[in-house]
Design an enzyme around this catalytic site. Structure first.
Site, mmCIF file in Angstrom:
data_model
loop_
_atom_site.group_PDB
_atom_site.id
_atom_site.type_symbol
_atom_site.label_atom_id
_atom_site.label_comp_id
_atom_site.label_asym_id
_atom_site.label_seq_id
_atom_site.Cartn_x
_atom_site.Cartn_y
_atom_site.Cartn_z
ATOM 1 N N HIS A 1 8.827 -1.743 9.388
ATOM 2 C CA HIS A 1 9.816 -0.823 9.664
ATOM 3 C C HIS A 1 9.056 -0.244 10.715
ATOM 4 C CE1 HIS A 1 8.284 1.242 6.075
ATOM 5 N NE2 HIS A 1 9.048 0.578 5.403
HETATM 6 P P1 TYD Z 1 11.121 -0.243 1.122
HETATM 7 O O1 TYD Z 1 11.402 1.086 2.008
HETATM 8 O O2 TYD Z 1 10.991 -1.408 1.214
HETATM 9 O O3 TYD Z 1 9.268 0.323 0.926
HETATM 10 P P2 TYD Z 1 8.037 -0.139 1.718
HETATM 11 O O4 TYD Z 1 8.259 0.474 2.958
HETATM 12 O O5 TYD Z 1 7.414 0.834 0.866
HETATM 13 O O6 TYD Z 1 7.173 -1.397 1.573
HETATM 14 O O7 TYD Z 1 11.424 0.358 -0.408
HETATM 15 C C1 TYD Z 1 11.745 -0.370 -1.475
HETATM 16 C C2 TYD Z 1 12.753 -0.067 -1.990
HETATM 17 O O8 TYD Z 1 12.846 1.279 -2.691
HETATM 18 C C3 TYD Z 1 14.682 -0.443 -0.857
HETATM 19 O O9 TYD Z 1 15.091 -0.576 -1.214
HETATM 20 C C4 TYD Z 1 14.636 1.468 -0.446
HETATM 21 C C5 TYD Z 1 13.829 1.987 -1.540
HETATM 22 N N1 TYD Z 1 13.555 3.201 -1.471
HETATM 23 C C6 TYD Z 1 14.038 4.777 -2.260
HETATM 24 O O10 TYD Z 1 14.856 4.767 -2.466
HETATM 25 N N2 TYD Z 1 13.316 6.017 -1.691
HETATM 26 C C7 TYD Z 1 12.217 5.818 -0.637
HETATM 27 O O11 TYD Z 1 11.729 6.908 -0.590
HETATM 28 C C8 TYD Z 1 11.630 4.652 -0.075
HETATM 29 C C9 TYD Z 1 10.083 4.894 0.386
HETATM 30 C C10 TYD Z 1 12.005 3.658 -0.819
#
Ligand code: TYD
Length: 138
Positions: free
Chosen positions: A53
């Site tokens: 992302h």
């Molecule tokens: P995600 O953004 O997919 O993690 P990464 O980019 O690190 O692989 O996040 C996984 C899940 O956690 C998603 O449902 C969103 C939630 N999340 C939060 O609620 N708060 C946060 O600060 C982060 C980073 C994720």
């Protein structure tokens, strides 16, 4: 500016002594933003790709405090990979830069410092959409 200059690898000072290592990261000093959020990723492994992302509003610093991982960083044109393998190093990711984290060692603990509170709406998770936005905003 070249992508590598936009996303510098940061080396943190070691305040350790014969009792062990100590690394201090102060918002606005060792990193270029005030820290609003901290999260960490562990129990990922070499089969997993995370991230995938770009963020419209958030800046990040990624640090492998234990173990190692790789971060692929791109603006849609240039791309480079940083291997995070020391607790005293990090990489700065500004707004609107795409990142993938992968090749996690089994013991990896990837610490992420963020400039914002979480807001899922500021995430761009579709790479084609990201490329389109980057082309339009050129
Ligand atoms: P995600 O953004 O997919 O993690 P990464 O980019 O690190 O692989 O996040 C996984 C899940 O956690 C998603 O449902 C969103 C939630 N999340 C939060 O609620 N708060 C946060 O600060 C982060 C980073 C994720």
């Amino acid at each position: 500016m070249a992508l590598k200059e936009l996303c510098p690898v940061l080396q943190f000072a070691d305040l350790g002594d014969d009792r062990g290592k100590l690394v201090v990261i102060e918002g606005g000093q060792a990193i270029p933003f005030d820290i609003k959020r901290v999260f960490y990723i562990y129990e990922s492994d070499s089969t997993v790709v995370r991230g995938q992302h770009a963020n419209r509003d958030s800046e990040f610093v990624l640090i492998n405090v234990v173990g190692q991982s790789k971060v692929r960083i791109t603006d849609g044109k240039e791309e480079f990979v940083v291997e995070l393998n020391k607790p005293m190093m990090g990489v700065y990711i500004p707004k609107m830069i795409w990142k993938d984290m992968y090749d996690f060692s089994a013991d990896s603990v990837l610490l992420v410092l963020a400039s914002t509170h979480y807001d899922g709406k500021e995430y761009i998770r579709d790479y084609d959409e990201y490329l389109k936005i980057m082309r339009e905003n050129k």
